[in-house]
Every structure is written in C-alpha cells, then in structure tokens.
Design an enzyme around this catalytic site. Sequence first.
Site, PDB file in Angstrom:
ATOM      1  N   ASN A 220       6.395 -24.318  28.920  1.00 11.96           N
ATOM      2  CA  ASN A 220       7.956 -24.619  29.433  1.00 11.96           C
ATOM      3  C   ASN A 220       8.350 -26.010  29.062  1.00 11.96           C
ATOM      4  OD1 ASN A 220       7.380 -26.182  31.894  1.00 11.96           O
ATOM      5  ND2 ASN A 220       6.582 -24.441  32.536  1.00 11.96           N
TER       6      ASN A 220
ATOM      7  N   ASP B 223       0.183 -18.744  43.274  1.00 10.86           N
ATOM      8  CA  ASP B 223       1.242 -19.764  43.778  1.00 10.86           C
ATOM      9  C   ASP B 223       0.560 -20.861  44.236  1.00 10.86           C
ATOM     10  OD1 ASP B 223       3.355 -21.314  45.059  1.00 10.86           O
ATOM     11  OD2 ASP B 223       4.569 -19.381  44.565  1.00 10.86           O
ATOM     12  N   ILE B 224       0.312 -22.197  43.462  1.00  9.09           N
ATOM     13  CA  ILE B 224      -0.119 -23.257  44.126  1.00  9.09           C
ATOM     14  C   ILE B 224       0.316 -23.753  44.997  1.00  9.09           C
ATOM     15  CG2 ILE B 224      -1.085 -25.570  43.516  1.00  9.09           C
ATOM     16  CD1 ILE B 224      -1.266 -24.265  40.685  1.00  9.09           C
TER      17      ILE B 224
ATOM     18  N   ASP C 205       4.873 -19.015  35.640  1.00  9.73           N
ATOM     19  CA  ASP C 205       4.357 -17.870  36.572  1.00  9.73           C
ATOM     20  C   ASP C 205       3.425 -16.887  36.205  1.00  9.73           C
ATOM     21  OD1 ASP C 205       6.519 -18.682  38.687  1.00  9.73           O
ATOM     22  OD2 ASP C 205       7.894 -18.212  37.197  1.00  9.73           O
TER      23      ASP C 205
ATOM     24  N   LYS D  68      13.032 -20.014  49.524  1.00 10.41           N
ATOM     25  CA  LYS D  68      11.798 -20.632  48.931  1.00 10.41           C
ATOM     26  C   LYS D  68      10.964 -21.330  50.021  1.00 10.41           C
ATOM     27  CE  LYS D  68      12.429 -20.836  44.492  1.00 10.41           C
ATOM     28  NZ  LYS D  68      12.859 -21.313  43.245  1.00 10.41           N
TER      29      LYS D  68
HETATM   30  N1  CTP Z   1       4.749 -23.485  42.072  1.00  7.84           N
HETATM   31  C1  CTP Z   1       3.555 -23.457  42.292  1.00  7.84           C
HETATM   32  N2  CTP Z   1       2.732 -22.407  41.505  1.00  7.84           N
HETATM   33  C2  CTP Z   1       3.451 -21.673  41.058  1.00  7.84           C
HETATM   34  C3  CTP Z   1       4.667 -21.522  40.836  1.00  7.84           C
HETATM   35  C4  CTP Z   1       5.287 -22.452  41.525  1.00  7.84           C
HETATM   36  O1  CTP Z   1       3.050 -24.390  42.904  1.00  7.84           O
HETATM   37  N3  CTP Z   1       2.541 -20.648  40.488  1.00  7.84           N
HETATM   38  C5  CTP Z   1       5.530 -24.426  42.876  1.00  7.84           C
HETATM   39  C6  CTP Z   1       6.232 -25.215  41.839  1.00  7.84           C
HETATM   40  O2  CTP Z   1       5.629 -26.551  41.631  1.00  7.84           O
HETATM   41  C7  CTP Z   1       7.500 -25.778  42.803  1.00  7.84           C
HETATM   42  C8  CTP Z   1       7.863 -24.710  43.552  1.00  7.84           C
HETATM   43  O3  CTP Z   1       6.568 -23.676  43.622  1.00  7.84           O
HETATM   44  O4  CTP Z   1       7.105 -26.950  43.720  1.00  7.84           O
HETATM   45  C9  CTP Z   1       9.122 -23.807  43.311  1.00  7.84           C
HETATM   46  O5  CTP Z   1       8.716 -23.360  41.778  1.00  7.84           O
HETATM   47  P1  CTP Z   1       9.924 -22.533  41.020  1.00  7.84           P
HETATM   48  O6  CTP Z   1       9.549 -22.072  39.871  1.00  7.84           O
HETATM   49  O7  CTP Z   1      11.163 -23.006  41.396  1.00  7.84           O
HETATM   50  O8  CTP Z   1       9.813 -21.036  42.103  1.00  7.84           O
HETATM   51  P2  CTP Z   1       9.373 -19.794  41.965  1.00  7.84           P
HETATM   52  O9  CTP Z   1       8.239 -19.587  43.110  1.00  7.84           O
HETATM   53  O10 CTP Z   1       8.674 -19.540  40.840  1.00  7.84           O
HETATM   54  O11 CTP Z   1      10.316 -18.693  42.229  1.00  7.84           O
HETATM   55  P3  CTP Z   1      11.712 -18.241  41.110  1.00  7.84           P
HETATM   56  O12 CTP Z   1      10.921 -17.991  39.959  1.00  7.84           O
HETATM   57  O13 CTP Z   1      11.994 -17.031  41.848  1.00  7.84           O
HETATM   58  O14 CTP Z   1      12.722 -19.487  41.364  1.00  7.84           O
END
Ligand code: CTP
Length: 420
Positions: free
Chosen positions: A220, A316-317, A288, A349
């Site tokens: 990305n 999800d970290i 994701d 979130k």
């Molecule tokens: N994050 C993470 N690990 C993942 C996805 C996200 O640690 N696999 C963390 C990002 O570093 C950020 C937060 O989660 O701090 C939110 O990420 P975001 O992409 O905005 O949210 P998503 O969980 O992907 O939700 P959505 O796609 O529904 O907006």
Amino acid sequence: MSDFPILDGKRLLLVISGGIAAYKSLVLIRRLREQGAAVRVILTEAGARFVTPLSVAALSEDKVYQELFSLTDESEMGHIRLSRAADLVVVAPATADLLAKMAAGLADDLASTALLATDKPVLVAPAMNGAMWEHPATQTNIGILTGRGVRRIGPNAGELACGETGTGRMAEPEEILAAIAAFFDDVALGSGPLPLSGRRALVTSGPTVEPIDPVRYITNRSSGRQGHAIARALARLGAQTILVSGPTAEPDPPGVQMIRIETAMQMLAACQGSLPADIAVCAAAVADWRVKGVAGQKLKKDKDGTPLLELVENPDILATLSRPGSTRPALVVGFAAETQHILEHASSKLARKGCDWIVANDVGTGTATFGGDRNTVHILRATPGGEASVEDWPELSKVSVGERLAVAIAEHFAAAGPRP
Ligand code: CTP
C-alpha cells in the site's frame, strides 16, 4: 520530507568544503530556509570548485564568505564574529582534510580559522572516499573531535562518487536536517531527566509487503512518515524505542532501534519479540490480507494463465498487543485511517481492538494524508464509562503530530504516577 518547527528562527553557519557532495549542501540550505532558519555560508576555495558562490548566495539569501583576508568581509564582519554569530556551526561536506585541520587546530583559511575561533557547537557531515574514511589518521581525527564534543552525522555506506563502494557518502540533506533539529531539541529539553526515560516504547510504521511469488507483491501507499516521526519523538523524550517498520524511504530516526520487516506475519513476530514494553504505538498500514500459498517460483503467463489470488486475513497486530495479559503494554495506541464518519468508526475501532487510545485521521480524497507531509487528527481515549473522550488537534505536520503525541504519552505516564 519532514517539517522541523524547532528550526524556525535558528541561526546556522554552514561551512561547505571541497567535495562532490557539496551539491547536496545546496539542498540542505533550501530545506533549512524552508524551516525558517537563517543560513550564513563559508565556502572554501575547494568548495567553490563544486558549487558556485552565486548558487549559495541565492539559496541562502545572504552574502557568501570566502576570503580570510578580504577587506570587505573584515569590515562587514570579522571572522571571529562570523564564527560566533550562529547557534550551531555545520560542516557539510566535511572533507578528510578539513577534519584533519580541525583536529590539529590549523587555521590557514577562513573555514578553518572560523572553526578554531568559534565558541559554538559544531556538527560535521563527513564525505570522502571509503579508504580515506577508514584510514587510521581520519579515524583518530574523528575520535579527537568527538572527544571535544563535536557532533557527527554519517557518513553513509553505498556507492561513492569515485566509483567505489564503501562508507564515505555524505548523509542525505534530510538526515542532516534531522540531526540539526535533534541538536536543537536536545538544547530545548535541557539536561534534566527526560520525561520518558526508563520507559520502553514499541512503534510500528510503514506498509507491509505481502508476496505473490518471488518477484511480485501486494502493498500500500504508506510512507512511514507518521510512524517514524512518533518513534523519533518518543526517543527524544527518553524512551528506549524500537521501531518495527516495513520498507520506507524515511531515514532511520536517531537513537531508535530499527527492526526491518516485510510481511504482517514478520511484523507481528518482531513486535511480540520486542515485549515487554510500556508503550505500543501501531502506526503501520498493515496489509489486511496476505496471499494464500505464495508461489515458490515466478508465475508464468503461458504456464499458469491468469492467476486467481486467494487471500487470507492477516493477524491484527494492534488487537493482539492490546489483549489483556502480563505482557500487555500499559498504553496501547492505534491509528484509524477513515474516509467518512471518522469519529464514529474510530470509536468502534477503539472498542473492537481493545486499545487505550486511537489517533483518528481523515484519509479521504483531497486530504493527501497518505504519503503527504501533514495530518489532521483526533485523539480518542477509552474511558471507564465506555464513551470515548475526543480531543481535536489542528492540522499539523506529521513531525509535529509525532512530537505532540509523545508529549501526551509522557503526560499520561506522569499523571499515572511512578512506576509500580
Ligand atoms: N492494524 C494492525 N494489524 C492489522 C491491521 C491494522 O496492527 N492487521 C492496526 C494499524 O496499525 C492501525 C489500526 O490497526 O493502528 C487500524 O487500522 P485500519 O486499517 O484503519 O483498520 P482496520 O482494522 O483495517 O479496519 P477497517 O479496514 O475496517 O477500517
């Protein structure tokens, strides 16, 4: 490119000596001027063979000082006064010859005389051939200068102007700019104990890269600018900081331990391996999904046809680090990149991921946040009542968002009282 508000109004004396890297100093002057710093330049005779006094004068918007015994220079400003009318003296590029003169205390031209006469702190950015850098004479000179409190940035490893590879490349203008800002940050912070000293911080930054086959991948547009700025700011406030980052073009923040990763799975392992920590800030744009069954060999059009990629969800970290347990950091901060209903999405979130704060930012079209330099954020904090408290910050540079967030984190720990 980052912004450094601390440089506004600062006075710098820049010594440009004779090396091919002198052209980078022109960029440095422009960047310093953009930050509101005044830059006065001494150009050595050899330096003037690489860049013209006219370019230097145009960019610095000031007279260029070249001659030790120039009557006009002496009547306008003596070399002693010139060497002292600055907050910091920067030597970039610093050639092996000039470093040797500084170490020996020689003063046979304007640059070396000003460097001997100055009572101001000095930062050098060495630039030379790798063998010259590694020569015991240069290393001894650097040791002498460091011992006298001279600061140094670089040199970097890589391809050198002479065609050889090795250590000797002058640090990039952006790195020198950051080192100058770090010097002024140190001055501003004073010598007392730093507010986050004794704390451990873990920051994620940049994109992750998910391979399809050995040559192709999914990623990305994250630049890593915000995460790197946060790591830098936490380290400046004294936190022992680990930055787990996907590939970015950002320079390594000074004083931060870097762990470079590519995939989300590697980022998770690196984060878990870095615990325990008091603070975790997840600013990375983690992919994701990853590709299921990464091909071991390059996919071939004729053999494999158009591949249908099957994706599996990445862990999800942020949520993993937020899970209650003995290694959960005391403060876990996540980011929410949203294009609409920002606060609504960010507060759900916050609850869903189980973190303590969410930095919500608008990445909708027209905001240029992703990959850009500026950021408008809202800080959501989980409260015992369940309803998140919201603080709106004005539009700031990503560096300023990092600094302000680090200060907010320091205030949080100060309010929470001493360590258990
Ligand atoms: N994050 C993470 N690990 C993942 C996805 C996200 O640690 N696999 C963390 C990002 O570093 C950020 C937060 O989660 O701090 C939110 O990420 P975001 O992409 O905005 O949210 P998503 O969980 O992907 O939700 P959505 O796609 O529904 O907006």
